[in-house]
Design an enzyme around this catalytic site. Structure first.
Site, PDB file in Angstrom:
ATOM      1  N   HIS A 228     -12.237  23.338  35.142  1.00  0.00           N
ATOM      2  CA  HIS A 228     -11.601  22.028  35.214  1.00  0.00           C
ATOM      3  C   HIS A 228     -11.748  21.483  36.623  1.00  0.00           C
ATOM      4  CE1 HIS A 228      -8.678  18.826  34.737  1.00  0.00           C
ATOM      5  NE2 HIS A 228      -8.870  18.995  33.433  1.00  0.00           N
TER       6      HIS A 228
ATOM      7  N   GLU B  40      -9.530  22.679  26.029  1.00  0.00           N
ATOM      8  CA  GLU B  40     -10.403  22.632  24.852  1.00  0.00           C
ATOM      9  C   GLU B  40     -10.587  23.985  24.174  1.00  0.00           C
ATOM     10  OE1 GLU B  40     -10.790  19.837  23.963  1.00  0.00           O
ATOM     11  OE2 GLU B  40     -11.899  18.476  25.260  1.00  0.00           O
TER      12      GLU B  40
HETATM   13  N1  ACO Z   1     -19.250  27.721  32.746  1.00  0.00           N
HETATM   14  C1  ACO Z   1     -20.071  28.205  33.702  1.00  0.00           C
HETATM   15  N2  ACO Z   1     -20.037  27.765  34.974  1.00  0.00           N
HETATM   16  C2  ACO Z   1     -19.158  26.819  35.279  1.00  0.00           C
HETATM   17  C3  ACO Z   1     -18.266  26.288  34.340  1.00  0.00           C
HETATM   18  C4  ACO Z   1     -18.331  26.781  33.027  1.00  0.00           C
HETATM   19  N3  ACO Z   1     -17.532  26.310  32.067  1.00  0.00           N
HETATM   20  N4  ACO Z   1     -17.496  25.358  34.928  1.00  0.00           N
HETATM   21  C5  ACO Z   1     -17.887  25.299  36.203  1.00  0.00           C
HETATM   22  N5  ACO Z   1     -18.889  26.177  36.422  1.00  0.00           N
HETATM   23  C6  ACO Z   1     -19.613  26.412  37.652  1.00  0.00           C
HETATM   24  C7  ACO Z   1     -20.720  25.391  37.813  1.00  0.00           C
HETATM   25  O1  ACO Z   1     -21.929  25.843  37.222  1.00  0.00           O
HETATM   26  C8  ACO Z   1     -20.846  25.258  39.302  1.00  0.00           C
HETATM   27  O2  ACO Z   1     -21.631  26.317  39.803  1.00  0.00           O
HETATM   28  P1  ACO Z   1     -22.661  26.066  41.037  1.00  0.00           P
HETATM   29  O3  ACO Z   1     -21.773  25.614  42.168  1.00  0.00           O
HETATM   30  O4  ACO Z   1     -23.260  27.412  41.229  1.00  0.00           O
HETATM   31  O5  ACO Z   1     -23.604  25.014  40.569  1.00  0.00           O
HETATM   32  C9  ACO Z   1     -19.407  25.486  39.779  1.00  0.00           C
HETATM   33  O6  ACO Z   1     -18.731  26.193  38.750  1.00  0.00           O
HETATM   34  C10 ACO Z   1     -18.678  24.185  40.015  1.00  0.00           C
HETATM   35  O7  ACO Z   1     -18.932  23.331  38.910  1.00  0.00           O
HETATM   36  P2  ACO Z   1     -18.619  21.776  38.929  1.00  0.00           P
HETATM   37  O8  ACO Z   1     -19.369  21.097  37.829  1.00  0.00           O
HETATM   38  O9  ACO Z   1     -18.755  21.229  40.304  1.00  0.00           O
HETATM   39  O10 ACO Z   1     -17.096  21.838  38.608  1.00  0.00           O
HETATM   40  P3  ACO Z   1     -16.192  20.669  38.166  1.00  0.00           P
HETATM   41  O11 ACO Z   1     -14.874  21.009  38.663  1.00  0.00           O
HETATM   42  O12 ACO Z   1     -16.717  19.335  38.514  1.00  0.00           O
HETATM   43  O13 ACO Z   1     -16.351  20.806  36.584  1.00  0.00           O
HETATM   44  C11 ACO Z   1     -16.085  20.760  34.305  1.00  0.00           C
HETATM   45  C12 ACO Z   1     -15.380  20.628  35.658  1.00  0.00           C
HETATM   46  C13 ACO Z   1     -17.094  19.593  34.145  1.00  0.00           C
HETATM   47  C14 ACO Z   1     -15.040  20.615  33.213  1.00  0.00           C
HETATM   48  C15 ACO Z   1     -16.816  22.126  34.206  1.00  0.00           C
HETATM   49  O14 ACO Z   1     -15.920  23.174  34.454  1.00  0.00           O
HETATM   50  C16 ACO Z   1     -17.523  22.306  32.864  1.00  0.00           C
HETATM   51  O15 ACO Z   1     -18.669  21.845  32.712  1.00  0.00           O
HETATM   52  N6  ACO Z   1     -16.857  22.979  31.878  1.00  0.00           N
HETATM   53  C17 ACO Z   1     -17.440  23.173  30.575  1.00  0.00           C
HETATM   54  C18 ACO Z   1     -17.228  21.921  29.709  1.00  0.00           C
HETATM   55  C19 ACO Z   1     -15.790  21.783  29.248  1.00  0.00           C
HETATM   56  O16 ACO Z   1     -15.124  22.721  28.849  1.00  0.00           O
HETATM   57  N7  ACO Z   1     -15.312  20.503  29.272  1.00  0.00           N
HETATM   58  C20 ACO Z   1     -13.918  20.166  28.887  1.00  0.00           C
HETATM   59  C21 ACO Z   1     -13.117  19.893  30.117  1.00  0.00           C
HETATM   60  S1  ACO Z   1     -11.454  19.563  29.750  1.00  0.00           S
HETATM   61  C22 ACO Z   1     -11.376  17.952  29.351  1.00  0.00           C
HETATM   62  O17 ACO Z   1     -12.138  17.133  29.802  1.00  0.00           O
HETATM   63  C23 ACO Z   1     -10.360  17.494  28.385  1.00  0.00           C
END
Ligand code: ACO
Length: 374
Positions: free
Chosen positions: A254, A308
């Site tokens: 998140h 989720e």
């Molecule tokens: N699985 C694997 N790696 C992840 C995940 C994940 N679910 N979430 C974050 N990371 C990693 C990223 O790959 C990134 O790694 P890197 O720095 O080596 O490239 C690091 O953690 C940071 O990721 P960001 O995208 O900068 O994190 P952010 O805080 O912006 O992302 C997000 C939040 C978009 C929700 C992300 O965690 C994600 O893609 N999750 C999976 C999709 C999901 O479950 N969405 C629902 C969110 S809840 C809602 O909107 C109601």
């Protein structure tokens, strides 16, 4: 002035609706901890809290419940649209277009912002259930005014009066999903509202943002992931391969929470009560394995389950088909979106940021390969 990409940590509005403490894992609606509201007061009381500023008295709650119940029916033009489009368009597009049609009707245009919010919230479950039943070759059902908002949604989907434990679980889900600060969809709703567009159009814009898998589109992928993993023994290998390909684990991570999402905690408890034990054990094994793998890959930040992950189990258990998971999120979030639209309009300033131009300058048209008009 430069701001971080994705506006991370940037304050772009003030609100009295929702406070998120990402470090402590706490979510508050107008002063109340959401974990103390979910499953305790009905969703309609949350609508009252977000729209009017306080939890309702018994009389106020009864009045709002009957206003919502009496607004559930769809005008014929929307039903006709659903009859034509249900089989060819996906459910979220049906929802968006139906809301768009509703907003364009003469009778809707005259409504106050609060009446429009109420009518839109009341009709979303009817649109979803009507569209779903038409898609699955079943006759749509009339809404029942003797049932609450959530019970009527389940009734209109399935044709049976739902079990009390299912109503309680889905009602808690609706409360947990009702608002969440400036998530992408709510931000979009506020941007649209800042142009003084109508409530319906702002909500259509919000749904577009919700659709993406990084936001509200995730639960169907969580569901598909659990189906693909199949059993507990496969979890670690499946997740390891998935991460090795550079894919994200849906339902984890998140932008704001640096600990467990408090909504996930409540949803996990609800899932344990109503989901088949085998499925619940599979999900909790996947959670534990994914958490460990993600801790190894990202020791610098906690990547835990978000709202989720266990939503998909709760929605499945109460009888919501996977194709309606994101739509059901939209229906629950309608009170949050509309409360933000009301708040934005009460103290409005048009959103108009700038982009830093990084393209070329001073190119000459007569030196380009294009033919001139003359
Ligand atoms: N699985 C694997 N790696 C992840 C995940 C994940 N679910 N979430 C974050 N990371 C990693 C990223 O790959 C990134 O790694 P890197 O720095 O080596 O490239 C690091 O953690 C940071 O990721 P960001 O995208 O900068 O994190 P952010 O805080 O912006 O992302 C997000 C939040 C978009 C929700 C992300 O965690 C994600 O893609 N999750 C999976 C999709 C999901 O479950 N969405 C629902 C969110 S809840 C809602 O909107 C109601």
């Amino acid at each position: 002035m430069q701001v971080p990409r994705g506006l991370e940590g940037v304050i772009v509005a003030s609100t009295e609706l929702t406070k998120i403490d990402g470090q402590a894992g706490r979510l508050v609606y107008r002063g109340y901890d959401v974990t103390e509201l979910a499953g305790i007061v009905p969703y309609e009381a949350i609508a009252h809290l977000l729209w009017f500023g306080q939890l309702p008295t018994k009389e106020q709650l009864g009045k709002l419940q009957s206003q919502l119940a009496s607004n559930r029916r769809l005008p014929p033009v929307v039903t006709e649209f659903l009859e034509q489009a249900a089989r060819v368009a996906e459910p979220l597009s049906l929802l968006q277009t139906s809301i768009s049609i509703l907003g364009g009707l003469e009778e809707t245009k005259a409504a106050s912002i609060i009446d429009a919010s109420l009518a839109l919230t009341a009709r979303m479950p009817t649109i979803l259930a009507t569209g779903y039943r038409l898609r699955s070759s079943q006759a749509p059902l009339e809404p029942r005014s003797d049932l609450g908002h959530v019970a009527n949604y389940l009734y209109m989907l399935t044709g049976s009066v739902p079990k009390q434990e299912h109503v309680r679980a889905l009602d808690a889900y609706f409360t947990l999903l009702a608002d969440h600060g400036l998530g992408a969809s709510t931000f979009v709703a506020r941007i649209a509202a800042s142009t003084l567009t109508d409530v319906y159009s702002a909500v259509v814009a919000a749904i577009s943002a919700l659709k993406g898998p990084l936001h509200g589109g995730a639960p169907i992928f969580v569901w598909e992931m659990l189906q693909a993993i199949g059993n507990r023994e496969n979890a670690r290998d499946w997740l390891t391969d998935h991460l090795a390909k550079g894919d994200r684990i849906m339902g984890f991570g998140h932008r704001i929470y640096r600990t467990e999402d408090p909504r996930s905690r409540v949803l996990k408890r609800l899932a344990k009560e109503i989901v088949e034990p085998r499925l619940f054990e599979l999900a909790s094994t996947v959670e534990a394995e994914a958490r460990e793998l993600l801790r190894k890959e990202h020791p610098e930040r906690a990547i835990d389950t978000n709202v989720e992950f266990y939503s998909s189990l709760v929605l499945h258990a109460v009888g919501i088909p996977p194709e309606l998971f994101t739509c059901t999120f939209a229906s629950a979030r309608s009170v949050g979106w509309t409360a933000h639209i009301i708040e934005q309009r009460a103290d409005n300033r048009l959103f108009r940021p700038e982009a830093e131009y990084k393209g070329k300058l001073d190119l000459k048209v007569h030196e380009s390969p294009v033919k001139t008009v003359a």
